[in-house]
Design a protein around this motif. Structure first.
Motif, PDB file in Angstrom:
ATOM      1  N   GLN A 121       6.515   7.382  -4.615  1.00  0.00           N
ATOM      2  CA  GLN A 121       7.538   6.610  -5.314  1.00  0.00           C
ATOM      3  C   GLN A 121       8.699   6.258  -4.396  1.00  0.00           C
ATOM      4  O   GLN A 121       9.254   5.148  -4.463  1.00  0.00           O
ATOM      5  CB  GLN A 121       8.037   7.389  -6.532  1.00  0.00           C
ATOM      6  N   LEU A 122       9.080   7.180  -3.515  1.00  0.00           N
ATOM      7  CA  LEU A 122      10.217   6.931  -2.631  1.00  0.00           C
ATOM      8  C   LEU A 122       9.940   5.758  -1.701  1.00  0.00           C
ATOM      9  O   LEU A 122      10.825   4.947  -1.421  1.00  0.00           O
ATOM     10  CB  LEU A 122      10.526   8.194  -1.809  1.00  0.00           C
ATOM     11  N   THR A 123       8.706   5.649  -1.218  1.00  0.00           N
ATOM     12  CA  THR A 123       8.329   4.543  -0.334  1.00  0.00           C
ATOM     13  C   THR A 123       8.383   3.220  -1.081  1.00  0.00           C
ATOM     14  O   THR A 123       8.883   2.216  -0.563  1.00  0.00           O
ATOM     15  CB  THR A 123       6.921   4.772   0.241  1.00  0.00           C
ATOM     16  N   ILE A 124       7.878   3.210  -2.305  1.00  0.00           N
ATOM     17  CA  ILE A 124       7.915   1.995  -3.122  1.00  0.00           C
ATOM     18  C   ILE A 124       9.369   1.593  -3.385  1.00  0.00           C
ATOM     19  O   ILE A 124       9.725   0.415  -3.299  1.00  0.00           O
ATOM     20  CB  ILE A 124       7.159   2.210  -4.444  1.00  0.00           C
ATOM     21  N   ALA A 125      10.210   2.578  -3.688  1.00  0.00           N
ATOM     22  CA  ALA A 125      11.622   2.299  -3.953  1.00  0.00           C
ATOM     23  C   ALA A 125      12.302   1.699  -2.720  1.00  0.00           C
ATOM     24  O   ALA A 125      13.113   0.768  -2.836  1.00  0.00           O
ATOM     25  CB  ALA A 125      12.337   3.581  -4.379  1.00  0.00           C
ATOM     26  N   THR A 126      11.988   2.219  -1.552  1.00  0.00           N
ATOM     27  CA  THR A 126      12.560   1.678  -0.311  1.00  0.00           C
ATOM     28  C   THR A 126      12.110   0.241  -0.092  1.00  0.00           C
ATOM     29  O   THR A 126      12.901  -0.616   0.319  1.00  0.00           O
ATOM     30  CB  THR A 126      12.167   2.561   0.887  1.00  0.00           C
ATOM     31  N   ALA A 127      10.847  -0.040  -0.387  1.00  0.00           N
ATOM     32  CA  ALA A 127      10.333  -1.410  -0.263  1.00  0.00           C
ATOM     33  C   ALA A 127      11.082  -2.354  -1.193  1.00  0.00           C
ATOM     34  O   ALA A 127      11.411  -3.489  -0.825  1.00  0.00           O
ATOM     35  CB  ALA A 127       8.836  -1.439  -0.576  1.00  0.00           C
ATOM     36  N   VAL A 128      11.377  -1.902  -2.402  1.00  0.00           N
ATOM     37  CA  VAL A 128      12.121  -2.717  -3.362  1.00  0.00           C
ATOM     38  C   VAL A 128      13.515  -3.037  -2.822  1.00  0.00           C
ATOM     39  O   VAL A 128      13.985  -4.177  -2.892  1.00  0.00           O
ATOM     40  CB  VAL A 128      12.222  -2.011  -4.730  1.00  0.00           C
ATOM     41  N   VAL A 129      14.182  -2.036  -2.267  1.00  0.00           N
ATOM     42  CA  VAL A 129      15.521  -2.251  -1.714  1.00  0.00           C
ATOM     43  C   VAL A 129      15.469  -3.251  -0.560  1.00  0.00           C
ATOM     44  O   VAL A 129      16.314  -4.158  -0.469  1.00  0.00           O
ATOM     45  CB  VAL A 129      16.140  -0.918  -1.244  1.00  0.00           C
ATOM     46  N   PHE A 130      14.486  -3.122   0.315  1.00  0.00           N
ATOM     47  CA  PHE A 130      14.326  -4.087   1.406  1.00  0.00           C
ATOM     48  C   PHE A 130      14.172  -5.504   0.859  1.00  0.00           C
ATOM     49  O   PHE A 130      14.737  -6.460   1.384  1.00  0.00           O
ATOM     50  CB  PHE A 130      13.112  -3.736   2.265  1.00  0.00           C
ATOM     51  N   CYS A 131      13.388  -5.633  -0.201  1.00  0.00           N
ATOM     52  CA  CYS A 131      13.153  -6.943  -0.807  1.00  0.00           C
ATOM     53  C   CYS A 131      14.446  -7.525  -1.378  1.00  0.00           C
ATOM     54  O   CYS A 131      14.748  -8.710  -1.194  1.00  0.00           O
ATOM     55  CB  CYS A 131      12.092  -6.806  -1.902  1.00  0.00           C
ATOM     56  N   HIS A 132      15.208  -6.693  -2.062  1.00  0.00           N
ATOM     57  CA  HIS A 132      16.497  -7.148  -2.605  1.00  0.00           C
ATOM     58  C   HIS A 132      17.429  -7.598  -1.467  1.00  0.00           C
ATOM     59  O   HIS A 132      18.129  -8.616  -1.598  1.00  0.00           O
ATOM     60  CB  HIS A 132      17.178  -6.029  -3.394  1.00  0.00           C
ATOM     61  N   ARG A 133      17.442  -6.842  -0.384  1.00  0.00           N
ATOM     62  CA  ARG A 133      18.296  -7.208   0.750  1.00  0.00           C
ATOM     63  C   ARG A 133      17.863  -8.548   1.343  1.00  0.00           C
ATOM     64  O   ARG A 133      18.711  -9.369   1.725  1.00  0.00           O
ATOM     65  CB  ARG A 133      18.235  -6.114   1.827  1.00  0.00           C
ATOM     66  N   PHE A 134      16.573  -8.765   1.418  1.00  0.00           N
ATOM     67  CA  PHE A 134      16.055 -10.008   1.986  1.00  0.00           C
ATOM     68  C   PHE A 134      16.492 -11.210   1.156  1.00  0.00           C
ATOM     69  O   PHE A 134      17.012 -12.196   1.687  1.00  0.00           O
ATOM     70  CB  PHE A 134      14.522  -9.953   2.074  1.00  0.00           C
ATOM     71  N   TYR A 135      16.300 -11.121  -0.168  1.00  0.00           N
ATOM     72  CA  TYR A 135      16.601 -12.276  -1.018  1.00  0.00           C
ATOM     73  C   TYR A 135      18.089 -12.447  -1.307  1.00  0.00           C
ATOM     74  O   TYR A 135      18.491 -13.440  -1.904  1.00  0.00           O
ATOM     75  CB  TYR A 135      15.774 -12.222  -2.299  1.00  0.00           C
ATOM     76  N   ALA A 136      18.894 -11.493  -0.865  1.00  0.00           N
ATOM     77  CA  ALA A 136      20.342 -11.702  -0.905  1.00  0.00           C
ATOM     78  C   ALA A 136      20.763 -12.679   0.189  1.00  0.00           C
ATOM     79  O   ALA A 136      21.854 -13.258   0.138  1.00  0.00           O
ATOM     80  CB  ALA A 136      21.078 -10.374  -0.736  1.00  0.00           C
TER      81      ALA A 136
END
Length: 269
Positions: free
Chosen positions: A47-62
């Motif tokens: 779950q922690l890896t998936i959560a980190t991937a989500v944060v990376f994605c949010h940072r990208f689309y910002a």
């Protein structure tokens, strides 16, 4: 360096330049979060890896529009998951990440997707797309791999509350479970770009206590003893609750689940 507000993030989103309004962007965000959850689970990633991937994605689309070339959300999300695996020391081979993510994306035409992947050219093209997206991602986030999640702070808070006997041991587990799921659900918003992990942990516990107050007894203003700022907790809580109001396609209903205290449920686990 301060955190941007929700309003600032929505107004400055590069997607506005391509005619993508906040509501549509929210649906895109929901889709790549769901995609990351499904792909990560298929790959048996923590779950922690998936959560980190989500944060990376949010940072990208910002910083990038959903309508821009080379910003396909499923390719970018796959690159985020591939990178997160390495950052969280749970790496998966590129070939496997590409294969699984492609099949998840094309799950409604699964048999055709399998046949396409059997063609060497298709697989190689997909791998190259992910590697190019990863390079773009790395430059976008400035090679900043530091991602803090609220989970450890949440566990520490629950431990302190339990030790102080604010609620009994059984009830503290119920409180922690509901708060944990609010933390998971918060990943589908941009809260991780607006607040630090400690504040999000505070807020999801605060929100869980509000939700469970008819079942569990809490001292008045109990949060004052735990360095929680009520206005911040309210803002974060409101955004999480907005998530349920805005989407009719939630994979689970945390609010409804709270009526069955003690039952384990999850949205991103």
């Amino acid at each position: 360096m301060g955190f941007p507000s929700r309003g600032a993030l929505e107004e400055s989103s590069p997607s506005r330049l391509d005619g993508i309004d906040a509501r549509l962007e929210t649906s895109y965000r929901w889709s790549y979060c769901e995609f990351l959850k499904d792909t990560g689970m298929e790959l048996k990633m923590p779950q922690l890896t998936i959560a980190t991937a989500v944060v990376f994605c949010h940072r990208f689309y910002a910083r990038h529009s959903h309508g821009a070339p080379h910003s396909d959300r499923f390719i970018i999300a796959t690159a985020c998951l591939f990178l997160a695996g390495k950052v969280e020391e749970t790496p998966k081979p590129l070939r496997e990440v590409v294969r699984v993510s492609y099949l998840v994306e094309h799950k409604h035409e699964y048999d055709k997707a399998v046949k396409r992947l059997q063609q060497k050219k298709c697989l190689e093209e997909q791998q190259e797309n992910i590697l190019q997206a990863e390079r773009n991602l790395l430059h976008t986030i400035g090679f900043d791999f530091n991602v803090e999640h609220p989970y450890k702070y949440l566990l520490n808070l629950v431990k302190r509350i339990n030790q102080a006997q604010v609620v009994n041991d059984r009830n503290s587990r119920s409180l922690a479970q509901v708060a944990w799921n609010f933390a998971n659900d918060s990943l589908r918003t941009t809260l991780c770009l607006q607040f630090d992990a400690q504040n999000i942990a505070n807020a999801v516990l605060y929100l869980a206590s509000k939700l469970l107050r008819s079942t569990l007894e809490f001292p008045a203003n109990w949060w004052d003893a735990y360095d929680m700022t009520q206005s911040v907790c309210d803002e974060i809580s409101n955004q999480i609750m907005d998530l349920y109001d805005e989407s009719d396609s939630l994979s689970c209903d945390t609010v409804h689940a709270a009526s069955n205290i003690g039952e384990k449920y999850s949205c991103l686990t």
